[in-house]
Design an enzyme around this catalytic site. Structure first.
Site, PDB file in Angstrom:
ATOM      1  N   THR A 277       0.807  -1.216   0.000  1.00 14.05           N
ATOM      2  CA  THR A 277       0.000   0.000   0.000  1.00 14.05           C
ATOM      3  C   THR A 277       0.840   1.265   0.000  1.00 14.05           C
ATOM      4  O   THR A 277       0.481   2.269  -0.621  1.00 14.05           O
ATOM      5  CB  THR A 277      -0.908   0.001   1.257  1.00 14.05           C
ATOM      6  OG1 THR A 277      -1.766  -1.135   1.162  1.00 14.05           O
ATOM      7  CG2 THR A 277      -1.723   1.255   1.374  1.00 14.05           C
TER       8      THR A 277
ATOM      9  N   ASP B 166       0.976  -6.254  -4.563  1.00 11.61           N
ATOM     10  CA  ASP B 166       0.222  -6.282  -3.322  1.00 11.61           C
ATOM     11  C   ASP B 166       0.766  -7.520  -2.610  1.00 11.61           C
ATOM     12  O   ASP B 166       0.969  -8.553  -3.249  1.00 11.61           O
ATOM     13  CB  ASP B 166      -1.273  -6.467  -3.640  1.00 11.61           C
ATOM     14  CG  ASP B 166      -2.114  -6.401  -2.378  1.00 11.61           C
ATOM     15  OD1 ASP B 166      -2.966  -5.512  -2.313  1.00 11.61           O
ATOM     16  OD2 ASP B 166      -1.920  -7.232  -1.456  1.00 11.61           O
ATOM     17  N   SER B 167       1.009  -7.459  -1.317  1.00 14.13           N
ATOM     18  CA  SER B 167       1.738  -8.565  -0.692  1.00 14.13           C
ATOM     19  C   SER B 167       0.955  -9.869  -0.673  1.00 14.13           C
ATOM     20  O   SER B 167       1.513 -10.927  -0.404  1.00 14.13           O
ATOM     21  CB  SER B 167       2.213  -8.180   0.699  1.00 14.13           C
ATOM     22  OG  SER B 167       1.150  -8.136   1.593  1.00 14.13           O
ATOM     23  N   SER B 168      -0.341  -9.807  -0.968  1.00 20.55           N
ATOM     24  CA  SER B 168      -1.089 -11.068  -1.088  1.00 20.55           C
ATOM     25  C   SER B 168      -0.531 -11.907  -2.229  1.00 20.55           C
ATOM     26  O   SER B 168      -0.693 -13.120  -2.257  1.00 20.55           O
ATOM     27  CB  SER B 168      -2.568 -10.801  -1.369  1.00 20.55           C
ATOM     28  OG  SER B 168      -3.092 -10.032  -0.339  1.00 20.55           O
TER      29      SER B 168
ATOM     30  N   THR C  34       1.690  -4.997   3.906  1.00 23.08           N
ATOM     31  CA  THR C  34       1.563  -5.475   5.288  1.00 23.08           C
ATOM     32  C   THR C  34       0.915  -6.856   5.384  1.00 23.08           C
ATOM     33  O   THR C  34       1.175  -7.592   6.336  1.00 23.08           O
ATOM     34  CB  THR C  34       0.714  -4.487   6.119  1.00 23.08           C
ATOM     35  OG1 THR C  34      -0.542  -4.314   5.469  1.00 23.08           O
ATOM     36  CG2 THR C  34       1.410  -3.169   6.282  1.00 23.08           C
ATOM     37  N   ASP C  35       0.072  -7.197   4.394  1.00 21.54           N
ATOM     38  CA  ASP C  35      -0.725  -8.422   4.546  1.00 21.54           C
ATOM     39  C   ASP C  35       0.122  -9.671   4.816  1.00 21.54           C
ATOM     40  O   ASP C  35      -0.218 -10.485   5.657  1.00 21.54           O
ATOM     41  CB  ASP C  35      -1.597  -8.650   3.302  1.00 21.54           C
ATOM     42  CG  ASP C  35      -2.743  -7.645   3.229  1.00 21.54           C
ATOM     43  OD1 ASP C  35      -2.959  -6.934   4.236  1.00 21.54           O
ATOM     44  OD2 ASP C  35      -3.409  -7.560   2.183  1.00 21.54           O
TER      45      ASP C  35
HETATM   46  N1  ASN Z   1      -2.914  -5.209   0.652  1.00 29.16           N
HETATM   47  C1  ASN Z   1      -1.767  -4.450   1.062  1.00 29.16           C
HETATM   48  C2  ASN Z   1      -0.541  -5.334   0.907  1.00 29.16           C
HETATM   49  O1  ASN Z   1      -0.318  -6.170   1.703  1.00 29.16           O
HETATM   50  C3  ASN Z   1      -1.947  -3.983   2.476  1.00 29.16           C
HETATM   51  C4  ASN Z   1      -0.928  -3.000   2.957  1.00 29.16           C
HETATM   52  O2  ASN Z   1       0.193  -2.941   2.503  1.00 29.16           O
HETATM   53  N2  ASN Z   1      -1.262  -2.213   3.952  1.00 29.16           N
HETATM   54  O3  ASN Z   1       0.171  -5.178  -0.049  1.00 29.16           O
END
Ligand code: ASN
Length: 594
Positions: free
Chosen positions: A42, A110-112, A142-143
């Site tokens: 993000t 996106d970390s997913s 963050t994910d």
């Molecule tokens: N969906 C985002 C990720 O993990 C969430 C984030 O970074 N806050 O890439």
């Protein structure tokens, strides 16, 4: 000319080529170079058509607008202000300039979407650039940041420089972004402190990466490290918890280990789970699973069907690591409902997080040279600060705990002063005895490498060989004999290792010591007769065998003039009688002619 970024990219060289001043860059404590590896998340996203997506060549542009992340004036002064250099410099702080190079990934994610290949790419980037930078920052979503942090912590062996993951909940470019503080904090720490671990920086706190879990999708406090306090806290002052920082205890150099098994999984118990589900989950190609159990590592002990599935899989060589479903605390051995799992071959995972447990499993199962037993042993060890050792064993440190022995030896290894050597000489004998008692050959070898004298004795005059012989640890006995331990050493009570093996009926050990010429020395014949007769009286055939092998005269008589056979007959001990007859012991008449 536009700088073409290779995998290996030297910020020092970039600065040198950009600089109008010949003396740049200076290589002293007033400067630090950090490699920022931008994977995605993000923090660098933009809203396009109502949804956040990562956008290339955008992060650098944003950074250039943020004075806390980019000292534009100074950059211009030294020629670093050209966009294509991807290089930045923080405002001076505490007398130090921190420069950073932004290495943006081809496909920002996106970390997913981050997977094992991405981990390997990050590891490879760090390996290639390891010598060129003082520290590394990974900009990541963050994910799945806690998974990446855990995986990197195992893949980067003997790390000597900081590797800090960070990201944000709100993009860097937005008014209320938490990304600015997170980015600044991570780069600042990487440039100012030698915290040689894979860590995660978020919301003013630096955590050990493999201790983290994502706890909120909304709060700026997105992460927690429930079982380990932060390593560093940013407030008005920066407080580093130096005593918690994981330090290397080997002389080995940094290297990467990217053999990671993908055949691992996470199985969470729930009250209505069926044995079929468990069985299906434990099928090949699965090689190891993390079993998330209730509370302090508990599983219903009346669900024999589930336990049987687990046991069958463990017997087949599947590795099962127990971790708790609770968000803090760990697995302990205090309940029967936990013991059933231990008995079924499940390894207690202490207070490891599921994220770290999966990575540790992947890493350990991926080591081609480890035997199954070694893999199980390594999983119980604290490899990168991912577990609290005292919880792993369910008790505080004791001499029975090989982890404790290693910890002490590691401490002794580090010191080289005369004082430490003197302490080592005193501490090694009891540690060696403890390891010999536990049958822990690796610990003994480890101490030998550290310079321990294997023939030393403890406060009772007992040597490691006494202990190994008493317990019948044949491998250890052999090793000690091959390494100069004496079969004739006597402890404070006058016993030799040979006598200890006899008393404890360790037949294999008796055999080995006999091969080395072991024999009874001055044991009183009368005492031996009493021991022999009491073995006969209690039908202790192994005891009779042990005395026989040791060369005790099987015809010797006790204080009443009875032989062992007499005593066995009087007490009607059939097996003892049979053994004594079969081993050609001929009954003697009592001296009085009975
Ligand atoms: N969906 C985002 C990720 O993990 C969430 C984030 O970074 N806050 O890439």
């Amino acid at each position: 000319a536009k700088f073409v970024p290779k995998k290996q990219v030297s910020l020092v060289e970039i600065r040198r080529s950009a600089s109008v001043l010949s003396q740049f860059p200076i290589q002293d404590g007033t400067e630090a170079n950090v490699l920022v590896i931008y994977v995605g998340g993000t923090i660098g996203m933009k809203k396009v058509d109502g949804v956040y997506i990562p956008v290339r060549d955008y992060m650098g542009e944003v950074i250039r607008t943020l004075p806390m992340l980019y000292d534009a004036e100074y950059a211009k002064e030294i020629g670093l202000d050209k966009e294509e250099l991807n290089s930045f410099v923080l405002p001076i702080s505490k007398g130090r300039r921190v420069f950073f190079y932004l290495k943006e990934y081809e496909t920002l994610k996106d970390s997913s979407n981050v997977n094992v290949n991405d981990w390997l790419e990050m590891v490879e980037n760090i390996r290639e650039n390891y010598r060129l930078y003082d520290g590394f920052v990974i900009i990541h979503g963050t994910d799945t940041m806690a998974y990446t942090a855990s995986a990197l912590s195992f893949a980067l062996e003997n790390l000597g420089k900081p590797v800090i993951l960070t990201g944000s909940q709100v993009p860097l470019s937005e008014l209320r972004s938490d990304g600015r503080d997170n980015f600044l904090g991570a780069v600042y720490i990487a440039g100012h402190y030698v915290i040689p671990e894979v860590t995660l920086y978020f919301n003013n706190k630096l955590y050990r990466g493999n201790r983290c879990v994502k706890i909120s999708s909304e709060s700026f406090r997105a992460f927690d490290s429930p079982n380990l306090a932060p390593l560093l806290t940013m407030a008005v002052d920066i407080t580093v918890n130096w005593s918690s920082i994981f330090r290397m205890n080997t002389l080995a150099a940094f290297r990467v280990n990217t053999n990671m098994t993908r055949n691992v999984g996470l199985l969470r118990l729930f009250p209505s789970i069926t044995a079929e589900t468990v069985r299906a989950f434990l099928q090949p190609p699965m090689e190891g699973i993390v079993l998330q159990t209730y509370g302090a590592g508990n599983c219903p002990d009346d669900r024999r069907d589930i336990i049987a599935e687990i046991q069958t899989a463990a017997d087949r060589g599947m590795i099962i690591l127990n971790c708790t479903q609770c968000s803090s605390g760990g697995v302990s051995a205090s309940y029967q409902t936990g013991k059933v799992l231990l008995d079924a071959g499940v390894i207690p995972g202490s207070d490891i997080t599921p994220e770290a447990a999966l990575s540790k499993l992947s890493y350990i199962l991926g080591q081609p040279n480890f035997s199954l037993e070694e893999k199980r042993r390594q999983l119980k060890r604290n490899l990168r600060g991912e577990i609290s050792v005292s919880t792993a064993t369910g008790r505080t440190f004791t001499f029975e705990d090989s982890e404790f022995i290693r910890a002490v030896v590691d401490t002794l290894r580090i010191g080289s002063s005369k004082e430490v050597q003197a302490v080592s000489e005193t501490l090694f004998p009891p540690l060696l005895c403890a390891a010999a008692r536990n049958g822990d050959l690796n610990a003994i070898k480890y101490m030998q490498e550290t310079g321990a004298n294997l023939t030393g004795h403890d406060y009772d005059g007992r040597t490691a060989l006494h202990l190994a012989a008493s317990e019948g640890h044949t491998e250890v006995v052999r090793f000690l004999l091959e390494n100069g331990c004496s079969i004739y050493a006597r402890d404070r009570f006058g016993n030799t290792p040979f006598m200890d093996s006899i008393r404890n009926r360790k037949l294999d050990t008796i055999e080995i010591i006999k091969q080395c010429g072991g024999h009874l020395i001055n044991e009183s014949p009368f005492e031996l007769a009493v021991l022999l007769c009491s073995a006969a009286a209690t039908n202790d055939v192994t005891g009779l065998q042990a005395y026989h092998m040791a060369g005790v005269d099987m015809m010797c008589t006790d204080y009443s003039g009875n032989t062992a056979l007499h005593v066995a007959a009087i007490n009607n001990q059939l097996e003892a009688i049979q053994y004594l007859l079969e081993s050609h012991v001929i009954p003697a008449n009592k001296p009085n002619g009975e």
